[in-house]
Design a protein around this motif. Structure first.
Motif, PDB file in Angstrom:
ATOM      1  N   GLY A   1       0.755  11.485  -3.231  1.00 41.97           N
ATOM      2  CA  GLY A   1       1.363  10.196  -3.589  1.00 41.97           C
ATOM      3  C   GLY A   1       2.435  10.398  -4.641  1.00 41.97           C
TER       4      GLY A   1
ATOM      5  N   LEU B   1       0.841  -1.207   0.000  1.00 41.94           N
ATOM      6  CA  LEU B   1       0.000   0.000   0.000  1.00 41.94           C
ATOM      7  C   LEU B   1       0.869   1.247   0.000  1.00 41.94           C
ATOM      8  CD1 LEU B   1      -2.730  -1.069   2.556  1.00 41.94           C
ATOM      9  CD2 LEU B   1      -3.059  -0.623   0.129  1.00 41.94           C
TER      10      LEU B   1
ATOM     11  N   VAL C   1      -1.186  11.311  -9.571  1.00 39.69           N
ATOM     12  CA  VAL C   1      -0.878  10.470 -10.737  1.00 39.69           C
ATOM     13  C   VAL C   1      -0.584   9.065 -10.232  1.00 39.69           C
ATOM     14  CG1 VAL C   1       0.732  10.127 -12.658  1.00 39.69           C
ATOM     15  CG2 VAL C   1       0.046  12.447 -12.030  1.00 39.69           C
TER      16      VAL C   1
ATOM     17  N   TYR D   1       3.719  10.368 -18.239  1.00 36.71           N
ATOM     18  CA  TYR D   1       4.142  11.634 -17.621  1.00 36.71           C
ATOM     19  C   TYR D   1       3.938  12.800 -18.601  1.00 36.71           C
ATOM     20  CZ  TYR D   1       6.454   9.205 -13.706  1.00 36.71           C
ATOM     21  OH  TYR D   1       6.732   8.455 -12.595  1.00 36.71           O
TER      22      TYR D   1
ATOM     23  N   MET E   1       4.599   2.347  -0.717  1.00 32.85           N
ATOM     24  CA  MET E   1       5.692   1.693  -1.454  1.00 32.85           C
ATOM     25  C   MET E   1       7.023   1.937  -0.752  1.00 32.85           C
ATOM     26  SD  MET E   1       4.582   2.308  -5.403  1.00 32.85           S
ATOM     27  CE  MET E   1       5.823   1.305  -6.213  1.00 32.85           C
TER      28      MET E   1
ATOM     29  N   ASP F   1       4.087  11.967   0.233  1.00 39.22           N
ATOM     30  CA  ASP F   1       4.027  10.506   0.114  1.00 39.22           C
ATOM     31  C   ASP F   1       4.217   9.918   1.511  1.00 39.22           C
ATOM     32  OD1 ASP F   1       4.473   8.503  -2.563  1.00 39.22           O
ATOM     33  OD2 ASP F   1       4.888   7.640  -0.584  1.00 39.22           O
TER      34      ASP F   1
ATOM     35  N   ASP G   1       0.211  12.081   4.633  1.00 34.83           N
ATOM     36  CA  ASP G   1      -0.846  11.166   4.223  1.00 34.83           C
ATOM     37  C   ASP G   1      -1.874  11.896   3.354  1.00 34.83           C
ATOM     38  OD1 ASP G   1      -2.935   9.349   4.131  1.00 34.83           O
ATOM     39  OD2 ASP G   1      -2.752   8.787   6.247  1.00 34.83           O
ATOM     40  N   MET G   2      -2.200  11.314   2.209  1.00 34.83           N
ATOM     41  CA  MET G   2      -3.168  11.985   1.332  1.00 34.83           C
ATOM     42  C   MET G   2      -4.601  11.892   1.867  1.00 34.83           C
ATOM     43  SD  MET G   2      -3.505   9.648  -2.060  1.00 34.83           S
ATOM     44  CE  MET G   2      -2.377   8.287  -2.169  1.00 34.83           C
TER      45      MET G   2
HETATM   46  C1  SAM Z   1       2.542   4.142  -7.882  1.00 38.50           C
HETATM   47  S1  SAM Z   1       3.259   5.361  -6.874  1.00 38.50           S
HETATM   48  C2  SAM Z   1       3.022   6.785  -7.872  1.00 38.50           C
HETATM   49  C3  SAM Z   1       4.165   7.755  -7.758  1.00 38.50           C
HETATM   50  C4  SAM Z   1       4.083   9.018  -8.613  1.00 38.50           C
HETATM   51  N1  SAM Z   1       2.814   9.709  -8.495  1.00 38.50           N
HETATM   52  C5  SAM Z   1       4.398   8.726 -10.046  1.00 38.50           C
HETATM   53  O1  SAM Z   1       3.457   8.585 -10.853  1.00 38.50           O
HETATM   54  O2  SAM Z   1       5.572   8.636 -10.394  1.00 38.50           O
HETATM   55  C6  SAM Z   1       2.010   5.587  -5.620  1.00 38.50           C
HETATM   56  C7  SAM Z   1       2.546   6.244  -4.366  1.00 38.50           C
HETATM   57  O3  SAM Z   1       1.475   6.503  -3.440  1.00 38.50           O
HETATM   58  C8  SAM Z   1       2.029   6.402  -2.122  1.00 38.50           C
HETATM   59  N2  SAM Z   1       0.953   6.293  -1.127  1.00 38.50           N
HETATM   60  C9  SAM Z   1       0.184   5.238  -0.825  1.00 38.50           C
HETATM   61  N3  SAM Z   1      -0.698   5.551   0.138  1.00 38.50           N
HETATM   62  C10 SAM Z   1      -0.493   6.867   0.438  1.00 38.50           C
HETATM   63  C11 SAM Z   1      -1.113   7.783   1.350  1.00 38.50           C
HETATM   64  N4  SAM Z   1      -2.130   7.425   2.117  1.00 38.50           N
HETATM   65  N5  SAM Z   1      -0.646   9.043   1.373  1.00 38.50           N
HETATM   66  C12 SAM Z   1       0.402   9.439   0.609  1.00 38.50           C
HETATM   67  N6  SAM Z   1       1.022   8.604  -0.272  1.00 38.50           N
HETATM   68  C13 SAM Z   1       0.571   7.343  -0.354  1.00 38.50           C
HETATM   69  C14 SAM Z   1       2.931   5.178  -2.213  1.00 38.50           C
HETATM   70  O4  SAM Z   1       3.883   5.132  -1.158  1.00 38.50           O
HETATM   71  C15 SAM Z   1       3.552   5.371  -3.596  1.00 38.50           C
HETATM   72  O5  SAM Z   1       4.782   6.027  -3.522  1.00 38.50           O
END
Ligand code: SAM
Length: 251
Positions: free
Chosen positions: A77, A31, A146, A56, A33, A100, A128-129
């Motif tokens: 995130g 969840l 994204v 992107y 990363m 993140d 936290d989002m």
């Molecule tokens: C697939 S990555 C996307 C990274 C970036 N947006 C990109 O496209 O390059 C998703 C990210 O969401 C983060 N994430 C997961 N739950 C989160 C939360 N509740 N708050 C903030 N970040 C979170 C994960 O740790 C991960 O780094």
């Protein structure tokens, strides 16, 4: 595209467009990363020449149209910041903050930002989002996301996240733009997708793509949660023909 990729793509289009049911959702095994192999794999594919660059490019173009000159952006995130670095190169006038929950992602991101001499333009924070609205900058113009909403464990967490955006919006009048997968309908699609689109990438990245598709929200699930913004103008779209990506904009 090679012949066998074309065959698999045609198969995927056919099964997705003829299946009526929706695949049962399986939340991401990672969840947040912070596993070093998945951080590395995602980071690598987001760097120049990586598999994420066409996405992107699409996202940066869409975001660029929606943020004013010298605007302020908050990304939810933000991972290792590769997308934000791409965006910052296209829009050197804007100020960017990414949040993140993974320490490992933020650490890698800070390294990437310094390497690109962008510390004056991009700041990453561990946050936290689903609880950030109290800390937003008063001048915020746009919140983005994204490929990260599908990392939320339950629909109630997506709801929390949207409520936070709604609160941030009411403090700042900012807009909200997001991009993510749509959960497939057919059980074979998560396996076929990386074979068709990213066959040359490392196994960890292909596994991550597969898990992302299984964990993604359906178009209808997102649409229902977007009702939180009933007092705003909302446009929500899915990619035509291959309905595996969705994007929305809330003003
Ligand atoms: C697939 S990555 C996307 C990274 C970036 N947006 C990109 O496209 O390059 C998703 C990210 O969401 C983060 N994430 C997961 N739950 C989160 C939360 N509740 N708050 C903030 N970040 C979170 C994960 O740790 C991960 O780094």
């Amino acid at each position: 595209m090679r012949f066998n990729q074309l065959i698999n793509l045609s198969r995927m289009l056919y099964i997705e467009n003829t299946t009526k049911d929706l695949l049962e959702r399986v939340p991401e095994p990672d969840l947040i990363m912070d596993n070093s192999k998945s951080v590395e794999a995602f980071d690598q594919q987001g760097s120049p020449g990586g598999a994420l660059i066409p996405i992107y490019k699409y996202c940066a173009r869409a975001i660029s149209k929606r943020i004013p000159k010298n605007g302020t952006l908050l990304d939810l995130g933000s991972g290792s910041g590769q997308f934000l670095i791409y965006l910052a190169h296209k829009r050197p006038d804007i100020s960017i903050t990414g949040i993140d929950l993974s320490d490992a992602m933020v650490e890698r991101g800070n390294y990437n930002i310094e390497k690109n001499n962008l510390s004056h333009q991009i700041t990453l924070k561990v946050a936290d989002m689903t609880s950030f609205s109290q800390h937003v900058d008063k001048n915020l113009n746009l919140i983005t996301s994204v490929f990260s909403l599908h990392h939320l464990p339950q629909l109630s967490d997506l709801n929390k996240c949207f409520l936070e955006v709604h609160l941030a919006k009411s403090h700042t009048q900012c807009s909200f733009w997001a991009f993510d997968h749509i959960r497939p309908k057919h059980p074979s699609t998560p396996d076929l997708f990386p074979i068709v689109f990213t066959p040359q990438t490392p196994l960890e990245f292909r596994e991550d793509s597969k898990n992302s598709l299984k964990a993604s929200w359906s178009y209808e699930e997102v649409s229902t949660q977007l009702h939180i913004f009933k007092d705003c103008k909302v446009s929500h779209r899915q990619l035509p023909i291959l309905r595996l990506y969705q994007t929305f904009f809330v003003v």
